[in-house]
Design an enzyme around this catalytic site. Structure first.
Site, PDB file in Angstrom:
ATOM      1  CE  LYS A 188     -44.507  -0.855 -29.007  1.00 42.18           C
ATOM      2  NZ  LYS A 188     -43.473  -1.898 -29.111  1.00 42.18           N
TER       3      LYS A 188
ATOM      4  NE  ARG B 215     -44.495  -1.981 -38.079  1.00 45.42           N
ATOM      5  CZ  ARG B 215     -44.551  -0.647 -37.984  1.00 45.42           C
ATOM      6  NH1 ARG B 215     -43.895  -0.030 -37.016  1.00 45.42           N
ATOM      7  NH2 ARG B 215     -45.277   0.048 -38.850  1.00 45.42           N
TER       8      ARG B 215
ATOM      9  NE  ARG C 155     -38.402   0.269 -36.233  1.00 45.06           N
ATOM     10  CZ  ARG C 155     -38.811   0.985 -35.188  1.00 45.06           C
ATOM     11  NH1 ARG C 155     -39.195   0.364 -34.088  1.00 45.06           N
ATOM     12  NH2 ARG C 155     -38.844   2.290 -35.229  1.00 45.06           N
TER      13      ARG C 155
ATOM     14  CD  GLU D 137     -44.086  -6.726 -33.257  1.00 41.85           C
ATOM     15  OE1 GLU D 137     -43.140  -6.566 -32.473  1.00 41.85           O
ATOM     16  OE2 GLU D 137     -44.551  -5.792 -33.966  1.00 41.85           O
TER      17      GLU D 137
ATOM     18  CE  LYS E  36     -42.617   4.217 -29.201  1.00 43.18           C
ATOM     19  NZ  LYS E  36     -41.405   3.586 -29.758  1.00 43.18           N
TER      20      LYS E  36
END
Length: 540
Positions: free
Chosen positions: A231, A236, A251, A276, A402
């Site tokens: 991550k 995003r 996002r 990302e 996550k």
């Protein structure tokens, strides 16, 4: 205008999400075009009235009020629009081409958008004279673009979906192809016309979100069913390209192409990818990735200079694909989508696009060890994705998880405070805090390392606000410096996601996502952490 003002008042005083949704839905149902479209634009940050600036508003109010009295009033209230709406003393009404009893939101917006800067002063003065306190507040929030009423663009779109009994994903796919006052959108929502056809194929699609994994999940999940990825600590993004038009979205669906023209112009593919946005070099170009603080240099800008693009080069670390060309592949399993994504990325510029690597593991324990010691400081945890998962809009429990690194903690001392906004405008709720370090000829001093405005309860906010009021030692505009000495001050435990070097802070570092996790009234300021301790964390 009155109905819009009433809506803002009620939204501010309604804490629950469902309550706000109901207010918005009722407003859209009861308000005619084009007023509701302009209200929607204002709520979602899509309304531009460039001729009205905060400096002009201050000049107008100072025509009617003593400057010192206004400064004290603004300091007490903490919000420019609210202050002016409360202290404004109307002059004797004059005949105007807008009826003060029936002035509509659309009339005001359309009139202000047509004005030159020289004309704006007189029109704003007349409007402030003619409107009541609530309507003045709504007008000022409208022209400054700073609503701060707890309504996100996503929430407003959800209210539209409920109002029109439509899928929010359909609304989001249309969003960037439509302009205020959204007449085509409301006609479709009310079934008076077909769904609008957009001229551009480079549209935004609702993103798939992950849920935090919990300890009990590991007992029922089979690691063989999942792929793991790092991550990354960027933002995003979704990149949508088609028919020669490329767009970059956040996002939440905000078009951020203007801030990153280098990445937008570099894309050669057709389709939609998810990934990302990071600063530095891709793994394909063998250059190190840089921290989130570097990325912040380019965020929230409409345009960027060539020098900034050179100093802070961006790239996309891709981890999913929604459309391959014009083919929608969101219903295909993750492993199939990833194969397609790998082929697409391989054909793109290696300095602008790379593929998010998979993390090999055979057990949750092995993955836990990797999570605790990631290979790159720009990693903030792991993503777990079911191998058979389709790409689903929203936050479904199960397909994606996550697993972030445990937050770091430090004891810091309050140094500065500022009033909040909205329902917090009467409280000091934005806090800057620091840690101790030794400087030549000064001995031990506090240096700022972060700022936080959440993490505490309402009861704890009362305690913090009371401390600021009783211990203010200096003022810098709206900012209050508070007493912070080795034996007198306020210690807070701060949780944060990471540290980055920062030339903007005297300490040389800045905390990533800091939040106040505990009030340490049991500690003296001299017992707070030192800069050397944080520097050691930075180097690990």
């Amino acid at each position: 205008m009155k109905s819009f003002a009433d809506l803002l008042d009620r939204l501010v005083l309604t804490p629950s999400r469902n309550g706000k949704l109901k207010l918005l839905e009722d407003y859209f149902r009861a308000t005619p075009d084009p007023d509701r479209g302009y209200a929607l634009a204002a709520l979602t940050g899509g309304l531009e009235i460039g001729s009205v600036k905060p400096a002009l508003l201050r000049e107008l109010v100072l025509e009617r009020m003593d400057e010192v009295l206004f400064r004290y009033s603004y300091d007490y209230v903490g919000d420019l629009a609210e202050t002016i709406s409360l202290v404004w003393e109307p002059a004797t009404p004059k005949d105007q081409d807008i009826d003060p009893q029936s002035v509509r939101l659309s009339q005001i917006v359309e009139r202000l958008q047509k004005l030159s800067r020289n004309e704006t002063r007189g029109v704003m003065r007349d409007l402030l004279d003619r409107l009541g306190t609530s309507e003045r507040f709504a007008l000022l929030k409208l022209v400054t673009g700073g609503l701060r009423i707890g309504v996100s663009a996503r929430l407003a779109k959800q209210a539209l979906a409920s109002f029109g009994n439509k899928d929010i994903e359909d609304i989001e796919s249309l969003w960037h192809g439509l302009k205020p006052p959204y007449l085509e959108l409301f006609a479709w929502l009310e079934d008076r016309s077909e769904k609008p056809e957009l001229a551009t194929p480079a549209i935004f699609h609702s993103v798939m979100l992950a849920t935090p994994i919990e300890d009990r999940d590991f007992a029922i999940l089979d690691p063989a069913d999942f792929a793991a990825e790092w991550k990354w600590d960027g933002i995003r993004v979704q990149m949508s390209c088609g028919s020669g038009r490329n767009r970059l979205y956040s996002r939440s669906g905000d078009d951020i192409s203007g801030a990153f023209p280098d990445i937008v112009e570099a894309a050669r593919f057709e389709g939609v990818i998810d990934g990302e946005l990071l600063v530095g070099g891709t793994s394909r170009s063998n250059q190190p990735t840089r921290t989130f603080s570097d990325l912040q240099q380019r965020l929230n800008r409409k345009t960027v200079t060539a020098r900034m693009m050179e100093d802070y080069p961006v790239f996309i670390r891709a981890y999913d694909i929604l459309f391959d060309g014009s083919q929608d592949i969101r219903s295909e399993p993750f492993v199939t989508r990833r194969e397609r994504l790998a082929t697409l990325i391989e054909a793109e510029r290696p300095d602008r696009f790379d593929l998010s690597p998979l993390v090999a593991f055979s057990s949750w324990q092995e993955l836990e060890e990797l999570r605790a010691s990631p290979p790159d400081p720009v990693i903030e945890g792991l993503m777990l994705k079911r191998l058979d998962s389709t790409y689903q809009a929203g936050r479904a429990k199960g397909p994606w998880f996550k697993w972030k690194r445990d937050p770091m903690n430090a004891d810091a001392v309050l140094m500065y405070a500022q009033r909040g906004h909205g329902k917090r405008s009467s409280y000091y709720s934005d806090f800057t805090f620091g840690v101790w370090t030794s400087l030549p000829d000064e001995g031990d001093v506090l240096v700022p390392v972060g700022k936080a405005y959440f993490g505490f309860t309402d009861q704890e906010l009362e305690i913090l606000d009371r401390f600021v009021r009783n211990n203010t030692v200096d003022r810098f505009g709206p900012v209050r410096a508070v007493r912070a000495e080795p034996d007198h001050g306020f210690v807070v435990e701060v949780a944060f996601e990471g540290l980055a070097r920062s030339s903007r802070h005297k300490s040389g570092i800045a905390m990533r996502f800091p939040r106040i996790s505990r009030l340490r009234q049991d500690k003296l300021p001299r017992e707070a952490d030192r800069l050397e301790t944080l520097m050691a964390l930075l180097s690990n």
